[in-house]
Scaffold this active site. Structure first.
Site, PDB file in Angstrom:
ATOM      1  N   SER A 136       2.922 -73.634  75.057  1.00  0.00           N
ATOM      2  CA  SER A 136       3.932 -72.909  75.837  1.00  0.00           C
ATOM      3  C   SER A 136       4.818 -73.879  76.604  1.00  0.00           C
ATOM      4  O   SER A 136       5.905 -73.505  77.042  1.00  0.00           O
ATOM      5  CB  SER A 136       3.266 -72.010  76.877  1.00  0.00           C
ATOM      6  OG  SER A 136       2.326 -71.180  76.292  1.00  0.00           O
ATOM      7  N   HIS A 165       6.177 -71.708  68.472  1.00  0.00           N
ATOM      8  CA  HIS A 165       5.736 -70.969  69.661  1.00  0.00           C
ATOM      9  C   HIS A 165       5.819 -69.466  69.394  1.00  0.00           C
ATOM     10  O   HIS A 165       6.896 -68.873  69.469  1.00  0.00           O
ATOM     11  CB  HIS A 165       6.623 -71.395  70.848  1.00  0.00           C
ATOM     12  CG  HIS A 165       6.227 -70.818  72.159  1.00  0.00           C
ATOM     13  ND1 HIS A 165       7.078 -70.785  73.245  1.00  0.00           N
ATOM     14  CD2 HIS A 165       5.070 -70.248  72.589  1.00  0.00           C
ATOM     15  CE1 HIS A 165       6.462 -70.224  74.270  1.00  0.00           C
ATOM     16  NE2 HIS A 165       5.248 -69.882  73.901  1.00  0.00           N
ATOM     17  N   GLU A 200       9.714 -69.120  68.702  1.00  0.00           N
ATOM     18  CA  GLU A 200      10.561 -70.169  69.263  1.00  0.00           C
ATOM     19  C   GLU A 200      10.141 -71.475  68.581  1.00  0.00           C
ATOM     20  O   GLU A 200       8.991 -71.891  68.705  1.00  0.00           O
ATOM     21  CB  GLU A 200      10.341 -70.238  70.784  1.00  0.00           C
ATOM     22  CG  GLU A 200      11.278 -71.194  71.483  1.00  0.00           C
ATOM     23  CD  GLU A 200      11.056 -71.259  73.005  1.00  0.00           C
ATOM     24  OE1 GLU A 200      12.009 -71.553  73.722  1.00  0.00           O
ATOM     25  OE2 GLU A 200       9.929 -71.045  73.469  1.00  0.00           O
ATOM     26  N   ASN A 226      10.277 -70.128  78.435  1.00  0.00           N
ATOM     27  CA  ASN A 226       9.663 -70.277  79.758  1.00  0.00           C
ATOM     28  C   ASN A 226      10.592 -70.898  80.788  1.00  0.00           C
ATOM     29  O   ASN A 226      10.416 -70.696  81.981  1.00  0.00           O
ATOM     30  CB  ASN A 226       8.371 -71.072  79.633  1.00  0.00           C
ATOM     31  CG  ASN A 226       7.263 -70.185  79.099  1.00  0.00           C
ATOM     32  OD1 ASN A 226       7.103 -69.053  79.545  1.00  0.00           O
ATOM     33  ND2 ASN A 226       6.531 -70.658  78.107  1.00  0.00           N
TER      34      ASN A 226
HETATM   35  P1  NAD Z   1      -7.398 -69.269  74.711  1.00  0.00           P
HETATM   36  O1  NAD Z   1      -8.066 -69.880  75.872  1.00  0.00           O
HETATM   37  O2  NAD Z   1      -7.490 -67.786  74.492  1.00  0.00           O
HETATM   38  O3  NAD Z   1      -7.937 -69.963  73.350  1.00  0.00           O
HETATM   39  C1  NAD Z   1      -8.024 -71.346  73.195  1.00  0.00           C
HETATM   40  C2  NAD Z   1      -9.073 -71.633  72.134  1.00  0.00           C
HETATM   41  O4  NAD Z   1      -9.043 -73.038  71.842  1.00  0.00           O
HETATM   42  C3  NAD Z   1     -10.521 -71.306  72.596  1.00  0.00           C
HETATM   43  O5  NAD Z   1     -11.112 -70.420  71.666  1.00  0.00           O
HETATM   44  C4  NAD Z   1     -11.211 -72.674  72.587  1.00  0.00           C
HETATM   45  O6  NAD Z   1     -12.576 -72.607  72.198  1.00  0.00           O
HETATM   46  C5  NAD Z   1     -10.376 -73.419  71.546  1.00  0.00           C
HETATM   47  N1  NAD Z   1     -10.487 -74.874  71.605  1.00  0.00           N
HETATM   48  C6  NAD Z   1     -10.591 -75.668  72.694  1.00  0.00           C
HETATM   49  N2  NAD Z   1     -10.707 -76.963  72.304  1.00  0.00           N
HETATM   50  C7  NAD Z   1     -10.674 -76.971  70.949  1.00  0.00           C
HETATM   51  C8  NAD Z   1     -10.746 -78.003  69.960  1.00  0.00           C
HETATM   52  N3  NAD Z   1     -10.903 -79.276  70.300  1.00  0.00           N
HETATM   53  N4  NAD Z   1     -10.700 -77.648  68.667  1.00  0.00           N
HETATM   54  C9  NAD Z   1     -10.575 -76.339  68.294  1.00  0.00           C
HETATM   55  N5  NAD Z   1     -10.502 -75.318  69.189  1.00  0.00           N
HETATM   56  C10 NAD Z   1     -10.545 -75.643  70.493  1.00  0.00           C
HETATM   57  O7  NAD Z   1      -5.859 -69.745  74.768  1.00  0.00           O
HETATM   58  P2  NAD Z   1      -4.555 -68.974  74.224  1.00  0.00           P
HETATM   59  O8  NAD Z   1      -4.055 -68.061  75.262  1.00  0.00           O
HETATM   60  O9  NAD Z   1      -4.834 -68.477  72.842  1.00  0.00           O
HETATM   61  O10 NAD Z   1      -3.515 -70.193  74.170  1.00  0.00           O
HETATM   62  C11 NAD Z   1      -3.541 -71.125  73.124  1.00  0.00           C
HETATM   63  C12 NAD Z   1      -2.226 -71.863  73.099  1.00  0.00           C
HETATM   64  O11 NAD Z   1      -1.165 -70.924  72.907  1.00  0.00           O
HETATM   65  C13 NAD Z   1      -1.891 -72.627  74.380  1.00  0.00           C
HETATM   66  O12 NAD Z   1      -1.229 -73.824  74.041  1.00  0.00           O
HETATM   67  C14 NAD Z   1      -0.969 -71.671  75.117  1.00  0.00           C
HETATM   68  O13 NAD Z   1      -0.085 -72.328  75.990  1.00  0.00           O
HETATM   69  C15 NAD Z   1      -0.203 -71.072  73.952  1.00  0.00           C
HETATM   70  N6  NAD Z   1       0.394 -69.753  74.198  1.00  0.00           N
HETATM   71  C16 NAD Z   1      -0.306 -68.779  74.850  1.00  0.00           C
HETATM   72  C17 NAD Z   1       0.290 -67.532  75.037  1.00  0.00           C
HETATM   73  C18 NAD Z   1      -0.465 -66.405  75.711  1.00  0.00           C
HETATM   74  O14 NAD Z   1       0.164 -65.411  76.099  1.00  0.00           O
HETATM   75  N7  NAD Z   1      -1.779 -66.489  75.848  1.00  0.00           N
HETATM   76  C19 NAD Z   1       1.590 -67.278  74.560  1.00  0.00           C
HETATM   77  C20 NAD Z   1       2.253 -68.285  73.872  1.00  0.00           C
HETATM   78  C21 NAD Z   1       1.660 -69.532  73.700  1.00  0.00           C
END
Ligand code: NAD
Length: 298
Positions: free
Chosen positions: A120, A141, A153, A191
Protein backbone atom coordinates in the site's frame (compact mmCIF):
# COMPACT_ATOMS: atom_id res chain seq x y z
CA UNK A 1 5.35 -11.47 -22.18
CA UNK A 2 3.17 -14.50 -21.57
CA UNK A 3 1.81 -15.06 -18.06
CA UNK A 4 0.12 -18.35 -17.22
CA UNK A 5 1.39 -19.41 -13.81
CA UNK A 6 1.01 -17.06 -10.88
CA UNK A 7 2.35 -17.38 -7.35
CA UNK A 8 0.85 -15.25 -4.58
CA UNK A 9 2.98 -14.71 -1.47
CA UNK A 10 0.96 -14.17 1.72
CA UNK A 11 -2.47 -15.75 2.29
CA UNK A 12 -4.02 -12.99 4.42
CA UNK A 13 -6.90 -10.66 3.56
CA UNK A 14 -5.39 -9.54 0.25
CA UNK A 15 -3.50 -12.69 -0.74
CA UNK A 16 -6.59 -14.88 -0.66
CA UNK A 17 -8.55 -12.34 -2.73
CA UNK A 18 -5.75 -12.04 -5.31
CA UNK A 19 -5.41 -15.84 -5.59
CA UNK A 20 -9.23 -16.05 -5.94
CA UNK A 21 -9.46 -13.68 -8.92
CA UNK A 22 -6.53 -15.24 -10.78
CA UNK A 23 -7.87 -18.81 -10.23
CA UNK A 24 -11.37 -17.75 -11.27
CA UNK A 25 -9.99 -16.31 -14.49
CA UNK A 26 -8.26 -19.52 -15.55
CA UNK A 27 -4.71 -18.96 -14.29
CA UNK A 28 -2.78 -21.65 -12.46
CA UNK A 29 -2.19 -20.20 -8.96
CA UNK A 30 0.10 -21.25 -6.13
CA UNK A 31 -0.67 -19.55 -2.82
CA UNK A 32 2.29 -19.40 -0.40
CA UNK A 33 2.30 -18.50 3.29
CA UNK A 34 4.80 -19.29 6.06
CA UNK A 35 1.84 -19.95 8.33
CA UNK A 36 0.18 -23.29 7.41
CA UNK A 37 -2.98 -22.54 9.44
CA UNK A 38 -3.38 -19.21 7.61
CA UNK A 39 -2.96 -20.99 4.29
CA UNK A 40 -5.67 -23.51 5.16
CA UNK A 41 -7.99 -20.72 6.29
CA UNK A 42 -7.35 -18.80 3.04
CA UNK A 43 -8.29 -21.80 0.86
CA UNK A 44 -11.49 -22.22 2.89
CA UNK A 45 -12.27 -18.50 2.48
CA UNK A 46 -11.76 -18.71 -1.29
CA UNK A 47 -14.06 -21.75 -1.47
CA UNK A 48 -16.72 -19.95 0.61
CA UNK A 49 -16.48 -16.79 -1.51
CA UNK A 50 -16.69 -18.78 -4.77
CA UNK A 51 -19.77 -20.57 -3.39
CA UNK A 52 -21.35 -17.18 -2.65
CA UNK A 53 -20.79 -16.22 -6.31
CA UNK A 54 -22.51 -19.48 -7.37
CA UNK A 55 -25.48 -18.70 -5.09
CA UNK A 56 -25.76 -15.23 -6.64
CA UNK A 57 -25.66 -16.70 -10.15
CA UNK A 58 -22.35 -14.99 -10.99
CA UNK A 59 -20.56 -18.35 -11.45
CA UNK A 60 -21.67 -21.87 -12.30
CA UNK A 61 -20.86 -24.80 -10.01
CA UNK A 62 -18.47 -26.08 -12.73
CA UNK A 63 -16.66 -22.71 -12.86
CA UNK A 64 -16.27 -22.83 -9.09
CA UNK A 65 -14.78 -26.35 -9.29
CA UNK A 66 -12.46 -25.27 -12.11
CA UNK A 67 -11.27 -22.25 -10.06
CA UNK A 68 -10.53 -24.53 -7.08
CA UNK A 69 -8.71 -26.98 -9.37
CA UNK A 70 -6.51 -24.08 -10.58
CA UNK A 71 -5.38 -23.39 -6.99
CA UNK A 72 -2.66 -25.05 -4.93
CA UNK A 73 -1.09 -24.13 -1.58
CA UNK A 74 2.52 -24.21 -0.40
CA UNK A 75 4.50 -23.16 2.69
CA UNK A 76 7.91 -23.12 0.97
CA UNK A 77 8.62 -19.90 -0.95
CA UNK A 78 11.40 -21.30 -3.17
CA UNK A 79 9.35 -24.35 -4.21
CA UNK A 80 6.25 -22.17 -4.67
CA UNK A 81 7.81 -19.64 -7.09
CA UNK A 82 10.12 -21.69 -9.27
CA UNK A 83 7.56 -22.26 -12.06
CA UNK A 84 5.89 -18.82 -11.83
CA UNK A 85 5.75 -16.32 -14.71
CA UNK A 86 4.48 -13.72 -12.22
CA UNK A 87 4.81 -13.52 -8.44
CA UNK A 88 2.43 -11.18 -6.58
CA UNK A 89 3.69 -10.49 -3.07
CA UNK A 90 0.95 -9.69 -0.52
CA UNK A 91 2.75 -10.39 2.77
CA UNK A 92 2.56 -8.22 5.89
CA UNK A 93 3.24 -4.48 5.31
CA UNK A 94 6.75 -4.30 6.76
CA UNK A 95 9.70 -2.93 4.79
CA UNK A 96 12.40 -5.27 6.16
CA UNK A 97 10.14 -8.30 5.63
CA UNK A 98 9.38 -7.30 2.03
CA UNK A 99 13.08 -6.71 1.24
CA UNK A 100 13.93 -10.18 2.61
CA UNK A 101 11.09 -11.77 0.64
CA UNK A 102 12.13 -10.05 -2.63
CA UNK A 103 15.74 -11.29 -2.23
CA UNK A 104 14.31 -14.81 -1.84
CA UNK A 105 11.96 -14.37 -4.82
CA UNK A 106 14.77 -13.06 -7.00
CA UNK A 107 16.95 -16.06 -6.14
CA UNK A 108 14.20 -18.65 -6.64
CA UNK A 109 12.12 -17.31 -9.56
CA UNK A 110 13.08 -18.13 -13.15
CA UNK A 111 14.85 -15.48 -15.25
CA UNK A 112 12.32 -13.17 -16.87
CA UNK A 113 9.62 -13.76 -14.23
CA UNK A 114 7.90 -10.56 -13.08
CA UNK A 115 7.97 -9.79 -9.35
CA UNK A 116 5.06 -7.60 -8.25
CA UNK A 117 4.17 -6.20 -4.83
CA UNK A 118 0.69 -5.39 -3.53
CA UNK A 119 2.20 -2.95 -1.00
CA UNK A 120 0.00 0.00 0.00
CA UNK A 121 2.89 2.36 0.64
CA UNK A 122 6.41 0.90 0.49
CA UNK A 123 8.62 2.21 -2.33
CA UNK A 124 8.69 -0.14 -5.35
CA UNK A 125 12.08 1.34 -6.30
CA UNK A 126 13.48 0.38 -2.88
CA UNK A 127 12.06 -3.15 -3.15
CA UNK A 128 13.39 -3.50 -6.72
CA UNK A 129 16.88 -2.39 -5.66
CA UNK A 130 17.45 -5.53 -3.54
CA UNK A 131 16.91 -7.73 -6.61
CA UNK A 132 19.08 -8.38 -9.66
CA UNK A 133 16.05 -7.67 -11.90
CA UNK A 134 14.82 -4.16 -10.92
CA UNK A 135 13.41 -3.74 -14.46
CA UNK A 136 11.06 -6.70 -13.75
CA UNK A 137 9.74 -5.38 -10.41
CA UNK A 138 6.43 -3.47 -10.32
CA UNK A 139 3.61 -2.49 -7.95
CA UNK A 140 0.27 -4.27 -8.48
CA UNK A 141 -1.95 -2.66 -5.85
CA UNK A 142 -5.33 -4.39 -5.59
CA UNK A 143 -8.12 -2.94 -3.44
CA UNK A 144 -9.99 -4.73 -0.66
CA UNK A 145 -12.16 -6.83 -1.17
CA UNK A 146 -10.23 -7.95 -4.27
CA UNK A 147 -13.00 -10.00 -5.98
CA UNK A 148 -15.32 -6.96 -5.78
CA UNK A 149 -13.16 -3.86 -6.27
CA UNK A 150 -12.43 -2.93 -9.89
CA UNK A 151 -9.26 -0.86 -9.49
CA UNK A 152 -5.67 -2.07 -9.83
CA UNK A 153 -3.19 0.74 -9.16
CA UNK A 154 -0.06 -0.21 -11.12
CA UNK A 155 3.14 1.40 -9.87
CA UNK A 156 6.20 1.82 -12.06
CA UNK A 157 9.41 1.72 -10.06
CA UNK A 158 12.33 3.88 -11.24
CA UNK A 159 13.69 1.00 -13.37
CA UNK A 160 10.47 -0.84 -14.39
CA UNK A 161 10.58 -1.81 -18.08
CA UNK A 162 7.70 -0.60 -20.31
CA UNK A 163 7.13 -4.17 -21.49
CA UNK A 164 6.58 -5.29 -17.88
CA UNK A 165 4.05 -2.50 -17.27
CA UNK A 166 2.21 -3.39 -20.49
CA UNK A 167 2.03 -7.04 -19.39
CA UNK A 168 0.56 -6.15 -15.99
CA UNK A 169 -1.93 -3.71 -17.55
CA UNK A 170 -3.14 -6.41 -19.99
CA UNK A 171 -3.30 -9.00 -17.22
CA UNK A 172 -5.37 -6.70 -14.97
CA UNK A 173 -7.86 -6.26 -17.82
CA UNK A 174 -8.02 -10.07 -18.23
CA UNK A 175 -9.11 -10.20 -14.57
CA UNK A 176 -11.97 -7.79 -15.38
CA UNK A 177 -10.22 -4.98 -13.50
CA UNK A 178 -9.50 -1.38 -14.47
CA UNK A 179 -5.75 -0.69 -14.32
CA UNK A 180 -4.31 2.80 -13.67
CA UNK A 181 -0.56 3.30 -14.07
CA UNK A 182 1.22 5.74 -11.74
CA UNK A 183 4.81 6.51 -10.78
CA UNK A 184 6.56 5.49 -7.59
CA UNK A 185 6.35 8.32 -5.04
CA UNK A 186 5.15 8.08 -1.42
CA UNK A 187 1.56 6.84 -1.12
CA UNK A 188 1.36 6.45 -4.93
CA UNK A 189 -2.03 8.06 -5.83
CA UNK A 190 -4.71 6.16 -3.91
CA UNK A 191 -3.25 6.66 -0.45
CA UNK A 192 -1.67 10.04 -1.17
CA UNK A 193 -5.17 11.42 -1.66
CA UNK A 194 -7.16 9.18 0.71
CA UNK A 195 -4.95 9.41 3.80
CA UNK A 196 -4.78 13.24 4.06
CA UNK A 197 -8.60 13.24 3.80
CA UNK A 198 -8.88 10.74 6.66
CA UNK A 199 -6.27 12.70 8.67
CA UNK A 200 -8.21 15.94 8.12
CA UNK A 201 -11.39 14.21 9.35
CA UNK A 202 -9.54 13.10 12.51
CA UNK A 203 -8.18 16.65 12.99
CA UNK A 204 -11.72 18.05 12.64
CA UNK A 205 -12.83 15.72 15.42
CA UNK A 206 -9.73 16.44 17.55
CA UNK A 207 -10.33 20.18 17.29
CA UNK A 208 -13.96 19.72 18.36
CA UNK A 209 -15.39 21.14 15.14
CA UNK A 210 -17.86 18.28 14.76
CA UNK A 211 -18.61 14.80 16.06
CA UNK A 212 -17.95 11.44 14.36
CA UNK A 213 -21.48 11.16 13.03
CA UNK A 214 -21.57 14.71 11.64
CA UNK A 215 -18.19 14.35 9.90
CA UNK A 216 -19.11 11.02 8.30
CA UNK A 217 -22.63 12.14 7.33
CA UNK A 218 -21.33 15.33 5.69
CA UNK A 219 -18.87 13.37 3.57
CA UNK A 220 -21.39 10.63 2.73
CA UNK A 221 -24.34 12.83 1.79
CA UNK A 222 -22.42 15.90 0.67
CA UNK A 223 -19.77 14.20 -1.45
CA UNK A 224 -21.63 10.97 -2.32
CA UNK A 225 -18.95 8.86 -0.62
CA UNK A 226 -20.31 5.39 0.19
CA UNK A 227 -18.70 5.52 3.64
CA UNK A 228 -17.56 8.44 5.83
CA UNK A 229 -13.78 8.92 6.30
CA UNK A 230 -13.80 7.92 9.99
CA UNK A 231 -15.75 4.72 9.36
CA UNK A 232 -13.45 3.97 6.42
CA UNK A 233 -10.42 4.48 8.69
CA UNK A 234 -11.91 1.96 11.13
CA UNK A 235 -12.25 -0.53 8.27
CA UNK A 236 -8.73 0.00 6.96
CA UNK A 237 -7.27 -0.15 10.49
CA UNK A 238 -6.07 2.96 12.34
CA UNK A 239 -2.56 1.46 12.65
CA UNK A 240 -2.42 1.02 8.85
CA UNK A 241 -3.62 4.63 8.34
CA UNK A 242 -0.97 5.90 10.79
CA UNK A 243 1.80 3.96 9.13
CA UNK A 244 0.86 5.23 5.63
CA UNK A 245 0.67 8.83 6.91
CA UNK A 246 4.16 8.39 8.35
CA UNK A 247 5.39 7.17 4.94
CA UNK A 248 3.92 10.36 3.37
CA UNK A 249 5.27 12.61 6.15
CA UNK A 250 8.78 11.13 6.06
CA UNK A 251 8.84 10.68 2.28
CA UNK A 252 7.91 14.28 1.42
CA UNK A 253 9.26 15.95 4.59
CA UNK A 254 6.11 18.08 4.59
CA UNK A 255 4.19 18.78 7.82
CA UNK A 256 0.88 18.76 5.95
CA UNK A 257 1.05 14.95 6.21
CA UNK A 258 1.81 14.90 9.98
CA UNK A 259 -0.58 12.37 11.58
CA UNK A 260 -3.17 13.92 13.92
CA UNK A 261 -2.21 13.39 17.62
CA UNK A 262 -5.65 11.82 18.22
CA UNK A 263 -4.92 9.13 15.61
CA UNK A 264 -1.52 8.48 17.24
CA UNK A 265 -3.16 8.21 20.69
CA UNK A 266 -5.87 5.84 19.49
CA UNK A 267 -3.28 3.52 17.92
CA UNK A 268 -1.19 3.61 21.14
CA UNK A 269 -4.34 2.74 23.10
CA UNK A 270 -4.94 -0.28 20.82
CA UNK A 271 -8.17 1.17 19.38
CA UNK A 272 -7.47 0.10 15.81
CA UNK A 273 -11.01 0.00 14.41
CA UNK A 274 -13.04 -3.00 13.24
CA UNK A 275 -10.23 -5.52 13.87
CA UNK A 276 -10.05 -4.69 17.60
CA UNK A 277 -13.79 -4.01 17.97
CA UNK A 278 -13.34 -0.29 18.62
CA UNK A 279 -12.06 2.79 16.80
CA UNK A 280 -14.19 5.81 15.98
CA UNK A 281 -17.12 3.40 16.34
CA UNK A 282 -17.63 0.39 18.58
CA UNK A 283 -18.25 -2.89 16.77
CA UNK A 284 -18.69 -5.46 19.54
CA UNK A 285 -22.46 -5.27 19.54
CA UNK A 286 -22.60 -5.42 15.76
CA UNK A 287 -23.90 -1.87 15.61
CA UNK A 288 -21.84 1.30 15.31
CA UNK A 289 -21.66 3.24 18.53
CA UNK A 290 -19.99 6.65 18.58
CA UNK A 291 -17.02 6.44 20.87
CA UNK A 292 -14.86 9.45 20.22
CA UNK A 293 -17.78 11.73 19.37
CA UNK A 294 -18.99 11.46 22.97
CA UNK A 295 -15.57 12.35 24.32
CA UNK A 296 -15.25 15.37 22.06
CA UNK A 297 -18.75 16.80 22.51
CA UNK A 298 -18.65 20.46 23.53
P1 NAD B 1 -2.54 -9.78 6.39
O1 NAD B 1 -1.90 -9.51 7.69
O2 NAD B 1 -4.01 -10.11 6.34
O3 NAD B 1 -1.77 -10.99 5.65
C1 NAD B 1 -0.38 -11.03 5.52
C2 NAD B 1 0.03 -12.48 5.35
O4 NAD B 1 1.43 -12.52 5.05
C3 NAD B 1 -0.18 -13.34 6.63
O5 NAD B 1 -0.98 -14.46 6.31
C4 NAD B 1 1.25 -13.76 7.00
O6 NAD B 1 1.32 -15.06 7.56
C5 NAD B 1 1.94 -13.70 5.64
N1 NAD B 1 3.40 -13.63 5.70
C6 NAD B 1 4.17 -12.95 6.57
N2 NAD B 1 5.48 -13.18 6.29
C7 NAD B 1 5.52 -14.00 5.22
C8 NAD B 1 6.57 -14.59 4.45
N3 NAD B 1 7.85 -14.39 4.77
N4 NAD B 1 6.25 -15.40 3.44
C9 NAD B 1 4.94 -15.65 3.12
N5 NAD B 1 3.90 -15.12 3.81
C10 NAD B 1 4.19 -14.30 4.84
O7 NAD B 1 -2.21 -8.51 5.45
P2 NAD B 1 -3.09 -7.91 4.24
O8 NAD B 1 -4.07 -6.95 4.77
O9 NAD B 1 -3.53 -9.04 3.36
O10 NAD B 1 -1.97 -7.04 3.49
C11 NAD B 1 -1.02 -7.63 2.66
C12 NAD B 1 -0.40 -6.57 1.79
O11 NAD B 1 -1.43 -5.95 1.01
C13 NAD B 1 0.30 -5.44 2.54
O12 NAD B 1 1.43 -5.04 1.81
C14 NAD B 1 -0.76 -4.35 2.57
O13 NAD B 1 -0.21 -3.06 2.67
C15 NAD B 1 -1.40 -4.54 1.21
N6 NAD B 1 -2.77 -4.04 1.08
C16 NAD B 1 -3.69 -4.25 2.06
C17 NAD B 1 -5.00 -3.78 1.88
C18 NAD B 1 -6.06 -4.04 2.93
O14 NAD B 1 -7.12 -3.40 2.87
N7 NAD B 1 -5.86 -4.96 3.86
C19 NAD B 1 -5.36 -3.10 0.71
C20 NAD B 1 -4.40 -2.94 -0.28
C21 NAD B 1 -3.10 -3.39 -0.10
Amino acid sequence: MSVERITVIGAGTMGNGIAHVFAQNGFSVTLVDVNAAQLEKAVQTIEKNLERQVTKGALTAEQKQQALANLSAQTDIAAGVKEADLVVEAATENTDLKLTIFKQLDAAAKPGAILASNTSSISITKIAAVTKRPDHVIGMHFMNPVPVMKLVEIINGYATKAEVTETIVALSKQLGKVPCVVNDYPGFIANRILMPMINEAVYSLYEGIAGVEEIDTIMKLGMAHPMGPLQLADFIGLDVCLSILNVLYNGFGNTKYAPCPLLVNMVMAGKLGVKTGEGFYRYTTGSKEMMVSERFKK
